[in-house]
Design a protein around this motif. Structure first.
Motif, PDB file in Angstrom:
ATOM      1  N   LYS A 190       0.811  -1.218   0.000  1.00 54.08           N
ATOM      2  CA  LYS A 190       0.000   0.000   0.000  1.00 54.08           C
ATOM      3  C   LYS A 190       0.847   1.273   0.000  1.00 54.08           C
ATOM      4  O   LYS A 190       0.552   2.217  -0.717  1.00 54.08           O
ATOM      5  N   ASP A 191       1.918   1.301   0.788  1.00 53.71           N
ATOM      6  CA  ASP A 191       2.742   2.510   0.871  1.00 53.71           C
ATOM      7  C   ASP A 191       3.481   2.771  -0.441  1.00 53.71           C
ATOM      8  O   ASP A 191       3.466   3.882  -0.959  1.00 53.71           O
ATOM      9  N   ARG A 192       4.136   1.758  -0.959  1.00 55.84           N
ATOM     10  CA  ARG A 192       4.929   1.926  -2.184  1.00 55.84           C
ATOM     11  C   ARG A 192       4.041   2.191  -3.394  1.00 55.84           C
ATOM     12  O   ARG A 192       4.333   3.060  -4.212  1.00 55.84           O
ATOM     13  N   PHE A 193       2.939   1.459  -3.522  1.00 59.17           N
ATOM     14  CA  PHE A 193       2.073   1.619  -4.679  1.00 59.17           C
ATOM     15  C   PHE A 193       1.197   2.866  -4.583  1.00 59.17           C
ATOM     16  O   PHE A 193       0.744   3.375  -5.598  1.00 59.17           O
ATOM     17  N   ALA A 194       0.952   3.376  -3.366  1.00 51.96           N
ATOM     18  CA  ALA A 194       0.136   4.586  -3.219  1.00 51.96           C
ATOM     19  C   ALA A 194       0.814   5.775  -3.894  1.00 51.96           C
ATOM     20  O   ALA A 194       0.151   6.573  -4.558  1.00 51.96           O
ATOM     21  N   GLU A 195       2.126   5.882  -3.747  1.00 50.10           N
ATOM     22  CA  GLU A 195       2.818   7.004  -4.385  1.00 50.10           C
ATOM     23  C   GLU A 195       2.879   6.841  -5.902  1.00 50.10           C
ATOM     24  O   GLU A 195       3.036   7.821  -6.620  1.00 50.10           O
ATOM     25  N   LEU A 196       2.752   5.616  -6.393  1.00 50.11           N
ATOM     26  CA  LEU A 196       2.704   5.370  -7.839  1.00 50.11           C
ATOM     27  C   LEU A 196       1.280   5.446  -8.380  1.00 50.11           C
ATOM     28  O   LEU A 196       1.086   5.384  -9.590  1.00 50.11           O
ATOM     29  N   ASN A 197       0.299   5.548  -7.472  1.00 47.15           N
ATOM     30  CA  ASN A 197      -1.115   5.489  -7.839  1.00 47.15           C
ATOM     31  C   ASN A 197      -1.385   4.189  -8.604  1.00 47.15           C
ATOM     32  O   ASN A 197      -1.897   4.194  -9.723  1.00 47.15           O
ATOM     33  N   ALA A 198      -0.986   3.072  -7.975  1.00 48.10           N
ATOM     34  CA  ALA A 198      -1.036   1.772  -8.649  1.00 48.10           C
ATOM     35  C   ALA A 198      -1.551   0.685  -7.709  1.00 48.10           C
ATOM     36  O   ALA A 198      -1.553   0.853  -6.490  1.00 48.10           O
ATOM     37  N   LYS A 199      -1.973  -0.433  -8.307  1.00 52.39           N
ATOM     38  CA  LYS A 199      -2.367  -1.640  -7.584  1.00 52.39           C
ATOM     39  C   LYS A 199      -1.883  -2.843  -8.362  1.00 52.39           C
ATOM     40  O   LYS A 199      -1.758  -2.808  -9.581  1.00 52.39           O
ATOM     41  N   ALA A 200      -1.632  -3.941  -7.645  1.00 52.95           N
ATOM     42  CA  ALA A 200      -1.216  -5.194  -8.274  1.00 52.95           C
ATOM     43  C   ALA A 200      -2.441  -6.085  -8.464  1.00 52.95           C
ATOM     44  O   ALA A 200      -3.329  -6.132  -7.619  1.00 52.95           O
ATOM     45  N   TYR A 201      -2.452  -6.781  -9.590  1.00 47.24           N
ATOM     46  CA  TYR A 201      -3.532  -7.710  -9.928  1.00 47.24           C
ATOM     47  C   TYR A 201      -2.924  -9.015 -10.410  1.00 47.24           C
ATOM     48  O   TYR A 201      -1.800  -9.048 -10.896  1.00 47.24           O
ATOM     49  N   THR A 202      -3.695 -10.097 -10.288  1.00 49.91           N
ATOM     50  CA  THR A 202      -3.260 -11.427 -10.686  1.00 49.91           C
ATOM     51  C   THR A 202      -4.282 -12.057 -11.622  1.00 49.91           C
ATOM     52  O   THR A 202      -5.484 -11.912 -11.418  1.00 49.91           O
ATOM     53  N   LEU A 203      -3.778 -12.769 -12.622  1.00 48.80           N
ATOM     54  CA  LEU A 203      -4.646 -13.549 -13.508  1.00 48.80           C
ATOM     55  C   LEU A 203      -4.780 -14.952 -12.928  1.00 48.80           C
ATOM     56  O   LEU A 203      -3.787 -15.566 -12.531  1.00 48.80           O
TER      57      LEU A 203
END
Length: 101
Positions: A55-68
């Motif tokens: 959450k901290d690292r991706f919040a500054e990138l405005n990003a989320k991880a997803y999986t197939l």
């Protein structure tokens, strides 16, 4: 007359681009499709990846991880292309392969 056709053509291309990047799911499906795996792009279920979502690292990138859930298999090394990072720019989403992170 020719100018009108060009404007209509460009408008259609712009609309298609906007639709393909309007949600995280469609951005991932577009990325996987253009990577050369149309079957996986159309059939795999996409879930939010709680394990990789920092959450901290991706919040500054405005990003989320997803999986197939049914990822494509990379031909050269037979590895699964399972995880993707989706960044949001304004109202558009752009996916990139994240690896095993």
């Amino acid at each position: 007359m020719i100018v009108k056709k060009e404007v209509v053509f460009l408008a259609v291309i712009a609309i298609i681009f906007l639709l393909l990047h309007s949600t995280p799911g469609t951005a991932i499906r577009t990325k996987v499709f253009f990577m050369g795996y149309p079957k996986a792009a159309l059939t795999s279920v996409i879930i939010e990846d709680e394990f990789h979502n920092d959450k901290d690292r991706f919040a500054e990138l405005n990003a989320k991880a997803y999986t197939l859930t049914k990822p494509p298999i990379e031909k050269a090394i037979q590895g699964e292309l399972r995880n993707y990072l989706v960044r949001k720019f304004g109202f558009l989403h752009f996916a990139e392969y994240y690896g095993e992170g």
